[in-house]
Design a protein around this motif. Structure first.
Motif, PDB file in Angstrom:
ATOM      1  N   GLY A  24       0.804  -1.204   0.000  1.00 13.58           N
ATOM      2  CA  GLY A  24       0.000   0.000   0.000  1.00 13.58           C
ATOM      3  C   GLY A  24       0.840   1.259   0.000  1.00 13.58           C
ATOM      4  N   ASP A 111     -14.195   7.737  -0.724  1.00  9.23           N
ATOM      5  CA  ASP A 111     -14.319   6.283  -0.576  1.00  9.23           C
ATOM      6  C   ASP A 111     -12.987   5.594  -0.884  1.00  9.23           C
ATOM      7  N   ALA A 112     -12.297   6.069  -1.924  1.00 10.33           N
ATOM      8  CA  ALA A 112     -10.982   5.512  -2.260  1.00 10.33           C
ATOM      9  C   ALA A 112     -10.003   5.723  -1.107  1.00 10.33           C
ATOM     10  N   VAL A 115     -10.716   3.278   1.685  1.00 13.89           N
ATOM     11  CA  VAL A 115     -10.231   1.930   1.363  1.00 13.89           C
ATOM     12  C   VAL A 115      -8.722   1.826   1.619  1.00 13.89           C
ATOM     13  N   ALA A 116      -7.974   2.857   1.239  1.00 16.68           N
ATOM     14  CA  ALA A 116      -6.521   2.851   1.469  1.00 16.68           C
ATOM     15  C   ALA A 116      -6.206   2.758   2.957  1.00 16.68           C
ATOM     16  N   GLU A 117      -6.932   3.521   3.765  1.00 16.48           N
ATOM     17  CA  GLU A 117      -6.640   3.554   5.201  1.00 16.48           C
ATOM     18  C   GLU A 117      -7.090   2.278   5.914  1.00 16.48           C
ATOM     19  N   ARG A 119      -7.220  -0.747   4.462  1.00 14.82           N
ATOM     20  CA  ARG A 119      -6.391  -1.877   4.009  1.00 14.82           C
ATOM     21  C   ARG A 119      -4.927  -1.723   4.413  1.00 14.82           C
ATOM     22  N   LEU A 149     -16.612  -1.243   2.635  1.00  6.54           N
ATOM     23  CA  LEU A 149     -17.017   0.100   2.252  1.00  6.54           C
ATOM     24  C   LEU A 149     -18.526   0.213   2.061  1.00  6.54           C
ATOM     25  N   SER A 236      -3.751   8.902  -0.107  1.00  5.04           N
ATOM     26  CA  SER A 236      -4.772   7.883   0.171  1.00  5.04           C
ATOM     27  C   SER A 236      -5.661   7.605  -1.035  1.00  5.04           C
ATOM     28  N   GLY A 240      -6.042   3.960  -2.693  1.00  2.00           N
ATOM     29  CA  GLY A 240      -7.340   3.291  -2.646  1.00  2.00           C
ATOM     30  C   GLY A 240      -7.889   2.997  -4.030  1.00  2.00           C
ATOM     31  N   SER A 243      -6.011   0.096  -5.426  1.00  2.00           N
ATOM     32  CA  SER A 243      -6.385  -1.143  -4.743  1.00  2.00           C
ATOM     33  C   SER A 243      -7.713  -1.691  -5.264  1.00  2.00           C
TER      34      SER A 243
END
Length: 247
Positions: A24, A111-112, A115-117, A119, A149, A236, A240, A243
């Motif tokens: 990540g 939202d992206a 997801v980054a945070e 995962r 999410l 982030s 995200g 990912s």
């Protein structure tokens, strides 16, 4: 090595990078160019092409994810807070796929970031409801329940004195009105207290441009919910989006 490309389109800047999906992290430098004046679809597409060219990934077969500052439902953008109104009810995913000549994953920018945070960052292994907020030109939000999410929450558009609360409480409001950290934090306190009352989250994660100065405002907030800075800060959205493209 598993990699994907992430593009994060914002109200003021368009950013991109090549993401290492295992860790990540960025395997490239983060490319950033200003969002074109007015942020109309054709101009934004041209700028995304320019960013991908600068990154050296035009024609790459790596998965590509694009994060965008709007409600995104089945590939259509249904809102336009800090961009051209041309995006409202627009087939944006198809527009980008046709314009770039390839398949993409297309998602709301906050939202992206969430997801980054969840995962790879501050919300990894968090139980219950994590609410990610991005404080920048506006206020974006992402709800993640046990890592899953729940898309298209728009906490920045809760009402305050007849307009969206982000006009009053976003990082851009502090800059626009030359507020002190203390004065701005008073506004954030009102925003987060309301969100806390409505949703009873287990964790707040704060991202966006201001997340590189957490010591200036997070200690001034009094909440029952733990509140922490995003680990990936302004990357982030890129991480995200990449990912989700690889899923």
């Amino acid at each position: 090595m598993a990699q994907a490309i992430g593009v994060d389109i914002g109200g003021t800047g368009i950013k991109a990078g090549i993401v290492n999906l295992e860790h990540g992290t960025l395997d490239s430098e983060r490319i950033r160019v200003p969002t074109p004046e007015g942020a109309r679809p054709a101009d934004v597409l041209d700028t995304v092409r320019e960013v991908l060219d600068t990154l050296g990934v035009t024609g790459s077969d790596l998965p590509l994810g694009v994060a965008f500052p709007a409600i995104v439902k089945y590939g259509r953008t249904l809102s336009a807070a800090n961009i051209s109104k041309d995006w409202v009810d627009f087939e944006a995913e198809k527009f980008f796929e046709d314009g770039l000549g390839r398949h993409i994953a297309f998602v709301n920018d906050a939202d992206a970031a969430g997801v980054a945070e969840v995962r790879h960052g501050a919300a990894r292994d968090a139980r219950g409801l994590t609410i990610m907020t991005t404080l920048g030109t506006g206020i974006g939000s992402a709800f993640l329940y046990n890592g899953v999410l729940i898309p298209n929450t728009e906490l920045g558009h809760m009402r305050h004195d007849g307009e969206s609360i982000e006009r009053w409480a976003a990082y851009s409001a502090m800059e626009r009105e030359s507020l002190s950290w203390e004065a701005w934090s008073t506004r954030l306190q009102e925003f987060y207290s309301l969100v806390e009352f409505l949703f009873s989250p287990d964790l707040f994660v704060v991202g966006g441009g201001v997340s590189k100065h957490p010591e200036m405002f997070l200690p001034l907030l009094e909440l029952k919910t733990p509140i922490v800075s995003a680990i990936h800060r302004n990357a982030s959205g890129i991480i995200g989006a990449a990912s989700l493209a690889a899923d």
